[in-house]
Design a protein around this motif. Structure first.
Motif, PDB file in Angstrom:
ATOM      1  N   LEU A  33       0.760  -0.954   0.026  1.00 37.88           N
ATOM      2  CA  LEU A  33       0.115  -0.035  -0.037  1.00 37.88           C
ATOM      3  C   LEU A  33       0.924   1.302   0.038  1.00 37.88           C
ATOM      4  O   LEU A  33       0.611   2.078  -0.785  1.00 37.88           O
ATOM      5  N   LEU A  34       1.986   1.316   0.959  1.00 38.76           N
ATOM      6  CA  LEU A  34       2.693   2.388   1.114  1.00 38.76           C
ATOM      7  C   LEU A  34       3.691   2.701  -0.428  1.00 38.76           C
ATOM      8  O   LEU A  34       3.759   3.667  -0.797  1.00 38.76           O
ATOM      9  N   TYR A  51       2.173   6.777  -6.735  1.00 35.86           N
ATOM     10  CA  TYR A  51       1.259   7.809  -7.106  1.00 35.86           C
ATOM     11  C   TYR A  51       1.586   9.279  -6.938  1.00 35.86           C
ATOM     12  O   TYR A  51       1.461   9.927  -7.384  1.00 35.86           O
ATOM     13  N   LEU A  52       2.183   9.279  -5.669  1.00 31.93           N
ATOM     14  CA  LEU A  52       2.527  10.565  -5.403  1.00 31.93           C
ATOM     15  C   LEU A  52       3.924  11.212  -6.484  1.00 31.93           C
ATOM     16  O   LEU A  52       3.864  12.412  -6.767  1.00 31.93           O
ATOM     17  N   LEU A  53       4.670  10.218  -6.621  1.00 32.45           N
ATOM     18  CA  LEU A  53       5.904  10.737  -7.621  1.00 32.45           C
ATOM     19  C   LEU A  53       5.371  10.963  -8.882  1.00 32.45           C
ATOM     20  O   LEU A  53       5.828  11.766  -9.234  1.00 32.45           O
ATOM     21  N   ILE A  54       4.282  10.072  -9.229  1.00 34.57           N
ATOM     22  CA  ILE A  54       3.797  10.225 -10.808  1.00 34.57           C
ATOM     23  C   ILE A  54       3.014  11.920 -10.569  1.00 34.57           C
ATOM     24  O   ILE A  54       3.360  12.540 -11.571  1.00 34.57           O
TER      25      ILE A  54
END
Length: 348
Positions: A19-20, A26-29
């Motif tokens: 999950l992490l 997701y945050l990096l993208i």
């Protein structure tokens, strides 16, 4: 039993790790997309800067850029906001307002209805910066009249109405008076011009103390000598804090119709009033003012003594007056204060 618990713990650990990892990816993208978008907006700004500036200066519609797409509109919006901070000519400001009204009105109209506080608040600041007075009714409907907005939004919305010289400003300030602090009211009134300000003077007596204080402070800060009679009427008719505020405003303006009206303050029980009259007596440097200041130099309040010393030092014969006090006064505090002003180097 123990092996079962270890297995469950291992599964949970793997689940959390996955999950992490997913969230991090997701945050990096998302960050990478934002960076690429920001880079394109920056490039659009560089490309459009000269054309936008040409339109703002000349008002020539053939030079008007017609942005399409979210990023291009954002680039134009940021350029207009940047230029709004440096343009000084009325024609240039009008061109800027026309440009923003033409391309940003519908976008901002929808933003004012947004559920996001930050989007509504940023839009309010931009509406003021870009002088989009055509959105005044939307600001009233979606912010001032809306029951769920924050006080910060109401203050900014009322500031916009003040800047746009809206005829309903006083009505709305009166309506929201219980919600607004003196600081808020000062922020709003700072934008009100003379014609619109008169309604505040006409209704002064029925206004709440916070609004009265803000009105008086605005007059003092503007140093409008034509308002001196209004301030003097407050000084004569009121007591307490509002009287002191009026005196401070009169001191800032530096003019009185008749200094005789203020001499009784030399005997006032309020040290603030005694200090303010000591400052005021620099205006009329006659024997009456000198006698009052000599008395106030012996006051029990350090602030009053200090102000009296400063005012006496501004007299033409200030050096002789203060020297005499250092030699003849029985009050050690008065002698010290006179010495202090003699040695400050302010007497020429």
């Amino acid at each position: 039993m123990l092996s079962g618990e270890l297995f469950a713990l291992s599964v949970l650990t793997v689940f959390i790790f996955v999950l992490l990892t997913f969230l991090l990816g997701y945050l990096l993208i998302r960050k990478a997309r934002e960076n690429r978008s920001r880079k394109r907006i920056k490039q659009y700004k560089e490309n459009y800067k000269a054309s936008v500036y040409d339109y703002l200066v000349t008002g020539d519609s053939s030079r008007l850029l017609r942005p399409s797409g979210k990023e291009r509109k954002l680039a134009i919006e940021e350029l207009l906001s940047d230029f709004s901070n440096v343009l000084e000519g009325e024609d240039e400001k009008k061109n800027l307002s026309n440009y923003a009204t033409l391309y940003l009105t519908e976008t901002y109209r929808s933003y004012l209805k947004s559920r996001q506080w930050s989007k509504r608040m940023n839009t309010l600041f931009l509406i003021e910066d870009l002088y989009m007075d055509g959105l005044a009714e939307d600001v009233k409907k979606n912010i001032v009249d809306h029951p769920r907005v924050t006080k910060e939004e109401v203050v900014q919305a009322l500031s916009i109405l003040a800047r746009f010289k809206n005829s309903e400003l006083y009505y709305y300030i009166d309506l929201k008076s219980e919600q607004l602090l003196e600081f808020d009211l000062r922020t709003i009134l700072r934008r009100v011009e003379d014609d619109e300000f008169n309604v505040f003077l006409d209704n002064f007596k029925k206004e709440a103390p916070a609004l009265q204080y803000a009105v008086v402070e605005k007059i003092g800060n503007s140093k409008d000598i034509e308002s001196i009679s209004f301030l003097e009427s407050i000084y004569q008719e009121y007591k307490g804090e509002i009287k002191i505020r009026a005196l401070k405003a009169i001191v800032k303006i530096g003019y009185v119709n008749d200094i005789t009206d203020y001499l009784p303050l030399c005997e006032s029980s309020s040290w603030q009033e005694r200090m303010l009259v000591a400052r005021l007596l620099k205006i009329e440097q006659d024997q009456r003012s000198q006698n009052c200041l000599k008395k106030l130099l012996h006051d029990e309040s350090w602030w009053v003594r200090s102000q009296a010393g400063e005012s006496l030092a501004s007299f033409q014969d200030g050096f002789e007056i203060l020297t005499t006090i250092t030699q003849e006064s029985q009050d050690a505090y008065a002698r010290d204060m006179a010495n202090e002003w003699l040695n400050k180097g302010v007497i020429t």
